[in-house]
Motif scaffolding. Structure first.
Motif, PDB file in Angstrom:
ATOM      1  N   ARG A  38     -18.660  -6.791 -30.598  1.00 48.38           N
ATOM      2  CA  ARG A  38     -18.848  -5.358 -30.807  1.00 48.38           C
ATOM      3  C   ARG A  38     -17.584  -4.750 -31.405  1.00 48.38           C
ATOM      4  NH1 ARG A  38     -18.984  -3.371 -24.424  1.00 48.38           N
ATOM      5  NH2 ARG A  38     -16.745  -3.647 -23.999  1.00 48.38           N
ATOM      6  N   ARG A  39     -17.825  -3.647 -32.126  1.00 45.57           N
ATOM      7  CA  ARG A  39     -16.713  -2.904 -32.702  1.00 45.57           C
ATOM      8  C   ARG A  39     -16.898  -1.440 -32.369  1.00 45.57           C
ATOM      9  NH1 ARG A  39     -13.439  -4.081 -37.173  1.00 45.57           N
ATOM     10  NH2 ARG A  39     -14.969  -5.560 -37.997  1.00 45.57           N
ATOM     11  N   GLU A  44     -10.611  -2.855 -32.977  1.00 40.59           N
ATOM     12  CA  GLU A  44     -10.920  -4.151 -33.553  1.00 40.59           C
ATOM     13  C   GLU A  44     -12.238  -4.684 -32.986  1.00 40.59           C
ATOM     14  OE1 GLU A  44      -7.739  -4.186 -35.963  1.00 40.59           O
ATOM     15  OE2 GLU A  44      -8.948  -6.006 -35.738  1.00 40.59           O
ATOM     16  N   ARG A  45     -12.856  -5.560 -33.755  1.00 41.26           N
ATOM     17  CA  ARG A  45     -14.051  -6.222 -33.245  1.00 41.26           C
ATOM     18  C   ARG A  45     -13.658  -7.112 -32.065  1.00 41.26           C
ATOM     19  NH1 ARG A  45     -17.442  -9.188 -37.712  1.00 41.26           N
ATOM     20  NH2 ARG A  45     -15.603 -10.546 -37.741  1.00 41.26           N
ATOM     21  N   TYR A  95     -22.806  -6.797 -32.874  1.00 42.69           N
ATOM     22  CA  TYR A  95     -23.124  -7.779 -33.894  1.00 42.69           C
ATOM     23  C   TYR A  95     -23.504  -9.105 -33.256  1.00 42.69           C
ATOM     24  CZ  TYR A  95     -20.696  -4.572 -37.042  1.00 42.69           C
ATOM     25  OH  TYR A  95     -20.295  -3.464 -37.755  1.00 42.69           O
ATOM     26  N   ASP A 108     -13.706 -14.634 -33.369  1.00 45.43           N
ATOM     27  CA  ASP A 108     -14.794 -14.208 -34.241  1.00 45.43           C
ATOM     28  C   ASP A 108     -14.839 -14.983 -35.553  1.00 45.43           C
ATOM     29  OD1 ASP A 108     -13.352 -11.004 -35.423  1.00 45.43           O
ATOM     30  OD2 ASP A 108     -12.549 -13.041 -35.336  1.00 45.43           O
ATOM     31  N   TRP A 114     -23.359 -13.746 -39.557  1.00 45.72           N
ATOM     32  CA  TRP A 114     -23.350 -12.478 -38.830  1.00 45.72           C
ATOM     33  C   TRP A 114     -24.573 -11.650 -39.184  1.00 45.72           C
ATOM     34  CZ3 TRP A 114     -19.548 -11.084 -35.334  1.00 45.72           C
ATOM     35  CH2 TRP A 114     -18.457 -11.955 -35.259  1.00 45.72           C
ATOM     36  N   GLY A 117     -25.667  -5.679 -37.522  1.00 52.12           N
ATOM     37  CA  GLY A 117     -25.170  -4.821 -36.455  1.00 52.12           C
ATOM     38  C   GLY A 117     -26.202  -3.811 -35.997  1.00 52.12           C
TER      39      GLY A 117
END
Length: 124
Positions: A38-39, A44-45, A95, A108, A114, A117
Motif C-alpha cells: 500500500r501507498r 513510500e509504498r 496494490y 517490493d 503489479w 491499485g
C-alpha cells in the motif's frame, strides 16, 4: 505476461471491514508469491501481507497483524485481503503484486507484476 486486477476498495468508517480481491491471469509459474502493498499519501509504498501460493505460508506487516488476513483460492487464481478493525492510518492505495519467488519477501522490487491499485479510505 501476467495481469492482476484488484477490486473491493472503498470508503469505510473506522472499525469497519473490507475485503480486497486480486485475480491473476496470463503466464503461470511453478512457484510464486502474491502480496499486498500500500501507498499512503506522501509516503513510500509499504509491504502489507504476502502468501506463498504453493505452501500457503503467510507473512504480515506488524501494523496489520491480527487485523488483516491474506488467503488464496487456487481454483480462481485469486488472492484476498480481509481487512478488519480498520483505522484511518490504513487509508492508502492498495496494490496486488506477484513475484516468481519461492519464498516470501517484503521487498517490493522483488515482485515483477503489479495491479493498478484500489483505493481504501477509512474515515474517523
Amino acid at each position: 505476461q501476467v495481469q492482476l486486477v484488484e477490486s473491493g476498495g472503498g470508503l469505510v468508517q473506522a472499525g469497519g471491514s473490507l475485503r480486497l480481491s486480486c485475480v491473476a491471469s496470463g503466464r503461470t509459474f511453478n512457484t510464486y508469491t502474491m502480496g499486498w502493498f500500500r501507498r499512503a499519501p506522501g509516503k513510500e509504498r509499504e509491504f502489507v501481507a504476502a502468501i506463498s501460493w504453493r505452501l500457503g505460508s503467510t507473512r504480515y506487516a506488524d501494523s496489520v497483524k491480527g487485523r488483516f488476513t491474506i488467503s488464496r483460492d487456487n481454483a480462481k487464481n485469486t488472492v484476498y485481503l480481509q481487512m478488519n478493525s480498520l483505522k484511518p492510518e490504513d487509508t492508502a492505495v492498495y496494490y496486488c503484486a506477484l513475484g516468481a519467488l519461492a519464498q516470501i519477501t517484503t521487498v517490493d522490487h522483488a515482485y515483477g507484476y503489479w495491479g493498478q491499485g484500489t483505493q481504501v479510505t477509512v474515515s474517523s
